[in-house]
Design a protein around this motif. Structure first.
Motif, PDB file in Angstrom:
ATOM      1  N   ARG A   1      50.456  47.099  18.022  1.00 57.05           N
ATOM      2  CA  ARG A   1      50.904  46.113  17.020  1.00 57.05           C
ATOM      3  C   ARG A   1      49.717  45.522  16.289  1.00 57.05           C
ATOM      4  NH1 ARG A   1      51.641  40.614  16.884  1.00 57.05           N
ATOM      5  NH2 ARG A   1      53.336  39.891  15.482  1.00 57.05           N
ATOM      6  N   GLU A   2      48.664  45.119  17.022  1.00 60.19           N
ATOM      7  CA  GLU A   2      47.488  44.563  16.367  1.00 60.19           C
ATOM      8  C   GLU A   2      46.838  45.577  15.440  1.00 60.19           C
ATOM      9  OE1 GLU A   2      44.988  43.259  19.470  1.00 60.19           O
ATOM     10  OE2 GLU A   2      46.285  41.581  20.095  1.00 60.19           O
TER      11      GLU A   2
ATOM     12  N   MET B   1      57.291  49.056  43.898  1.00 56.26           N
ATOM     13  CA  MET B   1      57.583  47.914  43.029  1.00 56.26           C
ATOM     14  C   MET B   1      56.300  47.436  42.351  1.00 56.26           C
ATOM     15  SD  MET B   1      59.289  44.261  44.042  1.00 56.26           S
ATOM     16  CE  MET B   1      57.899  43.860  45.103  1.00 56.26           C
ATOM     17  N   LYS B   2      55.206  47.376  43.101  1.00 57.83           N
ATOM     18  CA  LYS B   2      53.939  46.982  42.497  1.00 57.83           C
ATOM     19  C   LYS B   2      53.537  47.956  41.396  1.00 57.83           C
ATOM     20  CE  LYS B   2      51.814  44.400  46.280  1.00 57.83           C
ATOM     21  NZ  LYS B   2      50.618  44.269  47.148  1.00 57.83           N
ATOM     22  N   LEU B   3      53.659  49.246  41.683  1.00 55.51           N
ATOM     23  CA  LEU B   3      53.311  50.247  40.676  1.00 55.51           C
ATOM     24  C   LEU B   3      54.218  50.149  39.465  1.00 55.51           C
ATOM     25  CD1 LEU B   3      52.673  53.346  42.980  1.00 55.51           C
ATOM     26  CD2 LEU B   3      50.974  51.863  41.942  1.00 55.51           C
ATOM     27  N   TYR B   4      55.478  49.889  39.713  1.00 55.74           N
ATOM     28  CA  TYR B   4      56.448  49.783  38.618  1.00 55.74           C
ATOM     29  C   TYR B   4      56.122  48.584  37.718  1.00 55.74           C
ATOM     30  CZ  TYR B   4      61.007  49.630  36.325  1.00 55.74           C
ATOM     31  OH  TYR B   4      62.015  49.633  35.412  1.00 55.74           O
ATOM     32  N   MET B   5      55.831  47.449  38.344  1.00 54.14           N
ATOM     33  CA  MET B   5      55.477  46.271  37.568  1.00 54.14           C
ATOM     34  C   MET B   5      54.174  46.506  36.802  1.00 54.14           C
ATOM     35  SD  MET B   5      57.923  44.139  38.226  1.00 54.14           S
ATOM     36  CE  MET B   5      57.276  42.555  37.720  1.00 54.14           C
ATOM     37  N   GLY B   6      53.218  47.170  37.448  1.00 57.55           N
ATOM     38  CA  GLY B   6      51.968  47.470  36.758  1.00 57.55           C
ATOM     39  C   GLY B   6      52.179  48.358  35.555  1.00 57.55           C
ATOM     40  N   MET B   7      53.067  49.363  35.685  1.00 59.89           N
ATOM     41  CA  MET B   7      53.352  50.237  34.548  1.00 59.89           C
ATOM     42  C   MET B   7      54.002  49.456  33.416  1.00 59.89           C
ATOM     43  SD  MET B   7      54.721  53.670  36.465  1.00 59.89           S
ATOM     44  CE  MET B   7      55.044  54.473  34.915  1.00 59.89           C
ATOM     45  N   ALA B   8      54.883  48.488  33.770  1.00 54.37           N
ATOM     46  CA  ALA B   8      55.508  47.670  32.728  1.00 54.37           C
ATOM     47  C   ALA B   8      54.464  46.830  31.999  1.00 54.37           C
ATOM     48  CB  ALA B   8      56.574  46.772  33.355  1.00 54.37           C
ATOM     49  N   GLY B   9      53.540  46.186  32.739  1.00 56.87           N
ATOM     50  CA  GLY B   9      52.488  45.413  32.086  1.00 56.87           C
ATOM     51  C   GLY B   9      51.589  46.267  31.236  1.00 56.87           C
ATOM     52  N   HIS B  10      51.246  47.434  31.765  1.00 50.87           N
ATOM     53  CA  HIS B  10      50.405  48.354  30.995  1.00 50.87           C
ATOM     54  C   HIS B  10      51.096  48.776  29.707  1.00 50.87           C
ATOM     55  CE1 HIS B  10      47.271  51.284  30.281  1.00 50.87           C
ATOM     56  NE2 HIS B  10      48.179  52.243  30.198  1.00 50.87           N
ATOM     57  N   LEU B  11      52.397  49.011  29.795  1.00 49.24           N
ATOM     58  CA  LEU B  11      53.152  49.379  28.594  1.00 49.24           C
ATOM     59  C   LEU B  11      53.154  48.236  27.585  1.00 49.24           C
ATOM     60  CD1 LEU B  11      54.990  51.372  27.135  1.00 49.24           C
ATOM     61  CD2 LEU B  11      56.925  50.402  28.384  1.00 49.24           C
ATOM     62  N   ALA B  12      53.303  47.011  28.067  1.00 48.43           N
ATOM     63  CA  ALA B  12      53.265  45.867  27.151  1.00 48.43           C
ATOM     64  C   ALA B  12      51.903  45.745  26.485  1.00 48.43           C
ATOM     65  CB  ALA B  12      53.612  44.583  27.922  1.00 48.43           C
ATOM     66  N   GLU B  13      50.826  45.933  27.244  1.00 45.80           N
ATOM     67  CA  GLU B  13      49.488  45.864  26.649  1.00 45.80           C
ATOM     68  C   GLU B  13      49.287  46.946  25.610  1.00 45.80           C
ATOM     69  OE1 GLU B  13      46.775  46.072  29.820  1.00 45.80           O
ATOM     70  OE2 GLU B  13      47.282  44.109  30.682  1.00 45.80           O
ATOM     71  N   ARG B  14      49.743  48.157  25.896  1.00 45.86           N
ATOM     72  CA  ARG B  14      49.611  49.242  24.921  1.00 45.86           C
ATOM     73  C   ARG B  14      50.384  48.944  23.646  1.00 45.86           C
ATOM     74  NH1 ARG B  14      50.839  54.896  27.595  1.00 45.86           N
ATOM     75  NH2 ARG B  14      50.354  55.495  25.438  1.00 45.86           N
ATOM     76  N   LEU B  15      51.587  48.410  23.802  1.00 46.91           N
ATOM     77  CA  LEU B  15      52.376  48.077  22.613  1.00 46.91           C
ATOM     78  C   LEU B  15      51.716  46.952  21.823  1.00 46.91           C
ATOM     79  CD1 LEU B  15      56.006  48.263  24.040  1.00 46.91           C
ATOM     80  CD2 LEU B  15      54.884  49.880  22.511  1.00 46.91           C
TER      81      LEU B  15
END
Length: 1057
Positions: free
Chosen positions: A467-468, A449-463
């Motif tokens: 965008r910027e 779950m920790k890894l999954y949440m981290g991957m989601a945050g990392h994906l948001a940062e990449r997106l």
């Protein structure tokens, strides 16, 4: 039927009978039914149709199928017929091989005796030598007839030997076919038995383990308490998951069933062992003599037949010679001829050779072939008995194989029942591993779950970064092109739109998981619950469980690899790696628990791998946890120091506020407002500094396990806070201690105000220094991280370089050894080349000398020069010379000796040739004289033969002789001769001579062409046809057919005569 499209395949079908080796060749086509072949074979061999078993290679021919189903008929394919009635255990064994009685067809001829000697014209000859010729002729004919009978009997016996050998070869082929058919079924049943024993051994070992360790399993389950959250009034430990009341009865039933089944399988193993022993003994048994040995023995006796053939040719030639002598003596003038005397004198040795050499040799050959026939007959009888017993054994083994095959299904069903009966015991054994696997799954899910949440945050940062970047690119585009295109046109084109933000929201999950960590796993579910053992036994794991665990592991590994370089917000790489390792360890523990409790690993290969990986992962987690605990302890120490500093600052602020309030009361108009502002600024500054330190040191909303500041940063912050605390303590305890109220003057107030301002400035400077230090610390941390990564890369390169250096050193050592070897080889070959070159030079010089000797003219000079060369070579012999030179010297010496011997022989031959030429001239003269004498004698003989041909025979009439017939009183023509009466002229000959004449002549003279011997027989009818000449019953007479002589005229008789 045949047509232009379909052509019927016709051919010969070769059929062999296995029990006796007889062979039959049948004409048939591809549409002939096998049943028709069997019916025809029943009439030929006497084997009933139901008892026939037809085999072609490994195929059994079914009666209802045509021959085309087996690609028959074909000239190179054979069918073997086995008699099933002979294969039964109670069948009568075959009797001894019988020989065909042919002796009566070829009896020995009767030896001629003097009493039974028939009259011969030469019996009355005045010369005794001529009288002996008929007896010689009769004896020679007897010898030929006797030899012919012996030869015919021998040939028949030899053909019977060949037939016996051929039939034995057929029987061996039949045994090979039967053995191959049995081997096919035996291999199938052996494979089934091997699989069954493997499955049974695995199950028996599992069930025995369950029964032996059942009590231990119960105690183990009873000793393991459930997690307090999972405990209920009815469930306190793992043993409460099953009903303990009926367990003991179930164990007793399983034990009895296991023991009974083990006894049954033991009996079955013993039975199959006997079958295997019988089969292997059958495959190793062979006949006492092989067909090829018997054929070789028969072939070795063929020279007896050839010897008899040559003897028969000699006997036939001798019979022809003596008959020719007799004929010559009968047609020649006896008084003037000397040749019969020479011939008769030569017949004596020939007779002795027949009687003492030829006939005994033929009898010896016949006896040898007879002994061979008896030997072949005995071996054929032994082969028949061997085939009979061998086929009985094959039939018994095939029956046993069928019985064992039927038992396989029964034992397979029993295995399934045993497995079902032990399922409850397996449930008891599997509770512990399942419980540990569930706890490990909880740990794995929390880490994932920790890894999954981290991957989601990392994906948001990449997106967001994407965008910027896109926004900046659009702004640059509009900045460049808006100078040329109006803004409203760009807006109409839609070029002023911006990408929308992407919000990655993950709904919370796994909120109901128990709060346990990897360290709690061994406390709540120890490793001994799994019960895995590592022995030299094949692993047994259910296929579905294995595939499921493998697929789950692969999917989870993919998930972990996808999160390899992900950093979760608020965490570091160390924490991410820690979560990964926890997840991997939990996944490995779950996989180990998914194996069957009785699983054992062969040679500890798989078990060692899993165990090593689990130990390494646990060790890595332990080290990381210890490091985290150490960092947390250090942070706690620093936090306590910060709290003491904050407490001290608050005390100083309180003291300052009291002082300010006191000053405010004393001088309200002059300095109350500045003091309030200074107090507020000082307190706000101190609170700000303390708040920054505490926030930088500890975040109450962050998990303590996720906090990991570096050692340099903590030391720097500790130093800064200590400096601030020391300054505050010094200022507060020294210069800024408020005096008593009664001694406080205006100067003191001014001085206190200056001190407060100075303290305020000092706090501002320290805050700036702290910010600068934090910036430098961050830069230093980045530099340290970079240097650590470079150090790791350099360390890896160094390790790789060391490995390469070690490899290069090994290669260099090998190259040196190889070069040394090549150098030694080159030196040895150079020495060999030097010695070979010296030897070649010597050999060439010797060949040059030999060439000079050969080129010298004349035989005598060549011999002398060669002898001289041999002498010189022998004198120059050296002990150190190589073998080639010594051999050449020896050859030259032997050549010289041979040439000398040939020279002497040449001289002797020249001398002999001279003498032979002289004797040849003398013989040539003698030959001319003899030839002239022979010509004279031949002319004399021809004149005598011409005279003899014109003579009328008055003795015993023979073919091609001239005979005279006189008309007797009965009207028959009777031959004129002495001592031999009853020769009558045939009716055909009488018609030949009398048809063109008006009256029958009184005599007829002609050349005999046929003589028919007849005997007068009795007849109740008294017909004249059986006795035309009126002779007594039993009397022999001869009917002679003659031909007219050339230049003869038959005259009719006159009336007077």
């Amino acid at each position: 039927m045949s047509s232009s499209e379909n052509v019927i395949q016709r051919g010969k079908l070769l059929v062999h009978i296995a029990e006796n080796g007889h062979s039959f060749e049948l004409e048939c086509d591809e549409y002939t039914l096998v049943e028709s072949i069997q019916q025809y074979l029943e009439s030929l061999s006497g084997i009933r149709l139901n008892d026939q078993l037809l085999l072609y290679l490994d195929l059994k021919l079914e009666p209802q199928n045509p021959l085309s189903a087996y690609k028959l008929p074909s000239d190179d394919r054979e069918i073997f017929v086995f008699n099933k009635s002979r294969m039964r255990s109670n069948s009568v064994p075959p009797g001894p091989e019988e020989l065909e009685l042919f002796e009566k067809d070829y009896p020995d001829p009767q030896r001629p005796s003097s009493s039974s000697h028939n009259p011969h014209p030469l019996d009355d000859a005045p010369d005794p030598a001529l009288k002996a010729l008929p007896s010689y002729e009769e004896q020679f004919r007897y010898h030929y007839q006797f030899g012919d009978v012996i030869y015919r009997r021998t040939v028949i016996k030899y053909e019977m030997c060949e037939r016996f050998a051929r039939e034995q070869r057929v029987q061996e082929k039949a045994l090979e076919i039967a053995r191959g058919n049995l081997d096919h079924f035996y291999k199938m049943i052996l494979q089934n038995y091997t699989d069954f024993v493997k499955c049974y051994s695995q199950q028996q070992r599992t069930h025995s383990n369950l029964l032996v360790n059942f009590g231990r399993d119960l105690e183990r389950l009873r000793s393991i308490k459930l997690i307090p959250v999972l405990q209920t009034p009815d469930r306190k430990c793992l043993l409460d998951f099953v009903k303990e009341d009926n367990l003991q009865k179930m164990v007793d039933d399983c034990s009895n069933s296991h023991r009974q089944f083990e006894n049954k399988v033991g009996d079955f193993k013993q039975e199959f062992g006997e079958l295997k022993q019988r089969t292997e003994h059958l495959f190793s048994s062979k006949a006492s003599i092989l067909s090829r040995d018997l054929e070789r023995t028969v072939k070795e006796h063929e020279h007896h037949i050839n010897e008899q053939k040559s003897i028969m040719q000699a006997l036939s030639k001798d019979v022809g010679l003596v008959k020719k002598l007799v004929d010559d003596c009968l047609t020649s003038q006896l008084s003037n001829s000397l040749r019969p005397h020479d011939a008769v004198s030569a017949l004596g040795p020939m007779y002795e050779g027949h009687d003492k050499s030829y006939l005994p040799k033929m009898q010896d050959c016949e006896r040898a072939i007879t002994n061979l026939l008896i030997f072949c007959k005995n071996k054929k009888t032994e082969m028949n008995t061997f085939v009979h017993k061998y086929m009985q054994k094959i039939a018994y083994i095939q029956y046993t194989i069928k019985d064992v095959r039927y038992k396989f299904s029964v034992f397979t069903e029993a295995l399934k029942r045993q497995n079902d009966q032990f399922e409850h015991l397996k449930v008891v054994r599997g509770i512990g591993p399942a419980y540990r696997a569930c706890l490990a799954e909880i740990v794995r899910r929390k880490a994932s779950m920790k890894l999954y949440m981290g991957m989601a945050g990392h994906l948001a940062e990449r997106l967001a970064t994407k965008r910027e970047s896109e926004i900046r690119r659009r702004e640059d585009f509009l900045k460049v092109n808006s100078l040329f295109i109006p803004r409203d046109i760009l807006a109409s084109m839609g070029l002023y739109d911006t990408p929308s933000t992407c919000d990655v929201n993950v709904a919370p999950f796994d909120t109901n998981l128990l709060d346990i960590d990897i360290s709690d796993l061994d406390r709540f579910a120890p490793e001994h619950l799994v019960g895995l053992s590592f022995k030299k036994c094949p692993s047994s794991m259910s296929q579905d469980g294995e595939e499921g665990s493998e697929s789950g592991t692969e999917n989870y590994n993919d998930f972990v690899e996808a999160s390899e370089l992900v950093e979760i917000a608020g965490t570091s790489k160390l924490e991410v790696e820690n979560a990964k390792l926890k997840a991997e360890l939990a996944s490995t523990i779950a996989i180990l628990c998914s194996y069957s409790p009785e699983t054992e690993f062969e040679d500890s290969e798989i078990g060692n791998v899993l165990k090593d990986s689990a130990e390494k992962t646990a060790e890595a987690l332990r080290l990381k946890d210890e490091h985290v605990k150490h960092l947390v302890n250090m942070l706690k120490v620093k936090q306590m120091q910060c709290e003491s500093y904050e407490k001290r600052i608050k005390e100083l602020e309180n003291r300052l506020s009291d002082q300010y309030s006191l000053e405010h009361k004393l001088n309200k108009d002059a300095s109350s407002e500045p003091m309030d502002e200074a107090s507020y600024a000082s307190s706000s500054l101190l609170l700000k500094s303390g708040g920054n330190d505490s926030s930088g040191t500890m975040n109450p909303n962050m998990d303590s396990s996720m906090v990991e500041p570096t050692r340099d940063e903590k030391d720097e912050k500790e130093t800064m806070v200590a400096d601030v605390g020391m300054v505050l303590a010094t200022s507060s305890s020294g210069d800024y201690m408020p005096p008593p109220l009664k001694s406080l003057t205006n100067d003191d107030q001014v001085k206190a105000s200056g001190d407060v301002a100075e303290l305020r400035n000092l706090l501002m400077e320290k805050s700036n220094q702290l910010n600068e230090t934090e910036t430098k610390l961050q830069a230093a941390m980045e530099e340290v991280t970079r240097l650590v990564s470079e150090l790791d890369i350099s360390r890896n390169l160094l390790d790789e370089s060391q490995m390469n250096c070690a490899h290069l050193e090994n290669c260099l050592h090998e190259a040196r050894e190889e070069a040394q070897t090549h150098l030694c080889t080159a030196d040895r070959r150079a020495a060999e080349y030097t010695s070979l070159r010296a030897s070649a030079v010597k050999i060439r010089s010797l060949f040059e000398r030999l060439k000079v000797c050969v080129s010298s003219g004349g035989v005598a000079s060549f011999a002398e020069s060669l002898r001289a060369l041999a002498q010189s070579v022998a004198n120059s012999a050296n002990e150190n010379a190589d073998d080639g030179i010594n051999e050449f010297r020896e050859c030259v010496r032997m050549l010289a000796e041979k040439v000398g011997m040939l020279t002497r022989q040449r001289a002797e031959l020249i001398d002999r040739y001279t003498k032979a030429e002289t004797s040849h001239e003398q013989l040539t003269k003698d030959l001319e004289e003899k030839k002239e004498l022979v010509n004279n004698l031949y002319m004399k003989l021809q004149s005598e033969k011409q005279v003899n041909k014109e003579k009328i025979s008055f003795g015993r009439l023979e073919l091609h002789e001239i005979a005279a017939f006189v008309l007797n009183a009965d009207g028959h023509y009777e031959a004129i001769n002495r001592n031999c009466t009853h020769y009558y002229l045939s009716s055909e000959s009488v018609a030949l001579f009398t048809d063109h004449l008006p009256h029958r002549p009184a005599h007829i003279v002609g050349q005999i062409v046929h003589i028919e011997k007849q005997t007068v027989k009795s007849s109740s009818m008294g017909s004249s046809e059986l006795n035309p000449y009126g002779l007594p019953i039993g009397c022999e007479y001869f009917v002679v057919t003659v031909a007219m002589l050339p230049d003869t005229t038959v005259h009719s008789p006159t009336a007077a005569s």
